[in-house]
Design a protein around this motif. Structure first.
Motif, short mmCIF file in Angstrom:
data_model
loop_
_atom_site.label_atom_id
_atom_site.label_comp_id
_atom_site.label_asym_id
_atom_site.label_seq_id
_atom_site.Cartn_x
_atom_site.Cartn_y
_atom_site.Cartn_z
N THR B 175 6.94 3.76 -5.48
CA THR B 175 7.80 2.65 -5.89
C THR B 175 9.20 2.82 -5.33
N TYR B 178 9.20 2.17 -1.62
CA TYR B 178 9.09 0.74 -1.33
C TYR B 178 10.45 0.07 -1.49
N SER B 192 4.51 -3.29 0.08
CA SER B 192 4.31 -3.50 -1.35
C SER B 192 4.28 -2.14 -2.05
N ILE B 193 4.33 -2.15 -3.37
CA ILE B 193 4.29 -0.88 -4.11
C ILE B 193 2.96 -0.17 -3.90
N PRO B 194 1.80 -0.86 -3.97
CA PRO B 194 0.55 -0.15 -3.70
C PRO B 194 0.56 0.53 -2.32
N MET B 195 1.17 -0.15 -1.31
CA MET B 195 1.29 0.45 0.01
C MET B 195 2.15 1.71 -0.06
N ILE B 197 2.47 3.63 -2.64
CA ILE B 197 1.69 4.67 -3.33
C ILE B 197 0.68 5.28 -2.36
N TYR B 198 0.04 4.42 -1.54
CA TYR B 198 -0.88 4.91 -0.51
C TYR B 198 -0.16 5.87 0.42
N TRP B 199 1.06 5.49 0.84
CA TRP B 199 1.84 6.36 1.70
C TRP B 199 2.17 7.67 1.00
N ILE B 212 2.46 4.70 8.57
CA ILE B 212 3.63 4.22 7.81
C ILE B 212 4.58 5.40 7.71
N SER C 46 3.32 -3.34 -9.87
CA SER C 46 2.93 -3.04 -8.49
C SER C 46 2.37 -4.28 -7.82
N THR C 49 4.46 -7.05 -6.14
CA THR C 49 5.04 -6.87 -4.81
C THR C 49 4.04 -7.14 -3.69
#
Lengths: 281, 281, 281, 281
Positions: B175, B178, B192-195, B197-199, B212, C46, C49
């Protein structure tokens, strides 16, 4: 046996001790020299492939290559000469490695003398480095190498199970990722299941090249889970090897001595009296 | 019970021992053959997705696929035939896995016979590999697998806490990243926040794809801290699994001595009296 | 104290037990519900976003956000109501975390009601997840968390030294790499020393994004050495944490019981008789 | 010895205690101040290379640089003044490090005063950070540092063997990959054997930059094997360091009991008789 034969016998035995042994000074010197020549020949072979260096030192590297091959050939001949059963040596593991260390050079000379493409043999040539293990095995680090080898050997069952579990997980993960990615992303680099498995291995071991990466949300989600599983899995075999090493260490210290009076064990190596009955050790 | 029934009964029991057991020679042979067929079918399915191979061997791979499915179908039928409670087997975990190993082929044939897109089933097909675990479990490596499983099971509390801590850290880090990256870099891949978190998962586990990456100074600074935290965190559960394994190992070593009075085990090597009955050891 | 006051007192105490405690059924239920709401609110934040999701469910997510904030506000008010020293709670660590969980929403409403850029608060909002630690701490996994925490705490000296050694190495490596790369490669991505240090951290911890990579031979050579050093370094603290955990485990098992007859220690938890003198424990 | 000389002697001794020692309050204060100045000077040097910062604070950073150099020069002069054998100090390891901390600044002033390229000295300047180790060694963390150092030192044999095995594997793998990739992929980034070895190091240690990746099927297959080998190998030394640390820890625990007859230490907790003199414990 004639006098000459007996003399030759002694020469052979002395040579054997120098070439194959490592306990005498000359044996140690021979090993050291061989180590230096092997390392130099590998460096020289490596430099031959570097564009800038090749242009400058092409001739030097060419001759160096032949000098090293000559030395290895002489060494190979001497090894055959001084062992008692030459054929057995030739077909032994180290005999084949020794032959592979010199053969490529001659084959390149015979078949690619016009300067053609010879790199296929370069890889074989690099097997020379395996000979370093023989030297290490003979002289230094023998105990360290043994310890490392023993720990791996004793944990082999777990390592095999671990590798199989990893193989099964990467195969399933690679297949699923191929499906998900190639279905939802037309330009996906997940072009086949083997490619997916390659990606899964690279990812799960935390190498993560980044040449192939999931582009779809589903693929990224599955990746995240695979990564967390891989991150957790590596922990397990580490623990087992630690335990094997420690266990072995404890056994070596402990189980060798037992008290002659009360027959108890578990004594330290430096114990003079039994710690249970007070009797002399 | 008629003679014929009794005979059938014996046939069934023998088959059960061969198909489900691993202690007899034929049982071992059956497991080996099954292992080979499973591995071959998975390789064959994988090759089907490789462009170059498919063009060359399309027909061969198509027929191979059906041969494997046929073998698995026969095996599935035999398993149902020789168990005492067929329905219980069908709805058991391994029964379902066995069914999933053959079902996709038939469904693809029924619904995609015109050659349409069938990859959604390929993933299900790869679940066949799970069956390898059954074979492993039965015959070899059972003890190794048990040890590994036990160590993980006994450390499960810590593993759960560890995973939760990691999840909380990656969520907060994702978060924050992001926010920082998308605010200061208009072309940020932190979409996005999920992205994020994935990172954070990819980064903290040291996979580091590089698809990323933080571009802003602030983002790089936060990354550096996250990486160092991740680098330090992985240490902790490793230590716990090591300790569990070693602890278990020590207990096993201990339990070889048994009390001559009450026959209990689990005594230390240096025990003079039984810790349960007080009798002399 | 009036009857009404006493009644209120009882209500407060009961509420305190439910909200702050975890040993009663309602306390457990409250914790569970809170955990679910926290996780849902973080997921909802999340998703807000994610471009695609926001377009579809913008209204739903907006209202969900307010419902969660409302619930947290009520919870915060109740916590203040039922503690004996409200101000002490407000300024305690968890009191501030609780406030941070609701404040951003109101601030966004007040200052960015026209729909402006509010992401700076999203990060603060994600601190809500910290509250999960409080729940974990209260009820489940307390012992596991304690064990993990203790192991880290006892190894803190080594961890600090380790982190300092790593920081010094990455600073020197980052500076050297900046010098080498920016001198010999005009388009180098090593644009400054801090960038070099960032690269060194990413590399030494084996993350290896690949966004910045050495291009010069010298830089690649230094990288290879740094990587091997980093690869060797990670081993050391792992060993120390393992040792701490194991040591603690052994002490817990061993040192708690001592024989009442001969005062020896080192007895197992399940010992009924002393293993040295045979006396009853 | 004259009164003045004796006074000077006392001044020198006091200074020596402050500058080189860490047990007095002023010695601690001096170390702390030096630590702060070193860290600040390294941060200041780093910021000088950041484009944006340099433009803003160029003058400030320039003067800060000279202030730090001035402080280090004074410190260096004082160190020489208060040691008994100045030349021995100057040519000692720390004496050289201290000189390297100030020399670059003066050399840059002399030879690059016109603002030329001076980055070659920046790297030398960063060696200042090494001085932090001296401070750490003197005062805090000495025992932690010793423990870490001892564990590494005792496992050095294994570490050397391990590094040699890794070097041999990466050399062979790098050569093979260069052959395979450069033969089948004309645009391969595996331009030479040293490049292949660099790639093999980056891959086997799970760094995985992704700047050089295998493009051919054969190369990817070999990579997968190399990665799995690397993934398995890292486990082994971890176990050995764990074992060393634990072994050392156990010995330390043991040595707290001492024999009442011969005053030797190093006895096990359960010893009834001294293992050296046989006297009752």
């Amino acid at each position: 046996m004639s006098h000459k034969n007996r003399e030759e016998q002694t020469v052979r035995e002395n040579m054997h001790e120098i070439i194959f042994g490592a306990h005498t000074f000359y044996g140690w010197l021979f090993d050291m020299a061989l180590l230096v020549v092997i390392v130099l020949s590998v460096i020289s072979n490596s430099l031959e492939t570097v564009a800038g260096v090749k242009d400058l030192w092409a001739d030097g590297l060419f001759w160096a290559s032949w000098v090293f091959t000559g030395l290895f050939t002489v060494e190979y001949a001497l090894r055959i000469y001084c062992v008692k059963k030459p054929w057995r040596f030739v077909f032994s593991f180290w005999g084949i490695v020794d032959l592979l260390a010199i053969l490529p050079e001659y084959l390149i000379f015979l078949f690619f003398s016009s300067g053609g493409h010879a790199s296929a043999f370069a890889a074989v040539r690099s097997l020379r480095l395996l000979r370093v293990f023989r030297i290490l095995n003979l002289s230094w680090f023998q105990r360290e190498g043994e310890d490392l080898g023993n720990a791996i050997w004793r944990a082999r069952g777990k390592v095999v199970v671990f590798v199989m579990v990893v193989m099964i997980i990467v195969t399933i993960a690679g297949t699923v990722m191929y499906d998900v990615e190639s279905t939802f992303d037309p330009n996906s680099k997940f072009t086949s299941i083997p490619m997916g498995i390659y990606w899964a291995i690279v990812t799960m071991t935390t190498v993560g090249f980044g040449d192939i990466v999931p582009k779809t949300t589903g693929g990224q989600f599955i990746s995240a889970i695979l990564i967390l599983v891989g991150y957790s899995l590596i922990i397990v075999p580490t623990g087992f090897v630690s335990a094997e090493v420690l266990d072995r260490k404890r056994r070596r210290v402990i189980s060798t001595v037992s008290c002659p009076s009360c027959f108890t064990e578990d004594h330290d190596d430096d114990a003079v009296y039994c710690k249970y009955c007070g009797g002399e050790m």
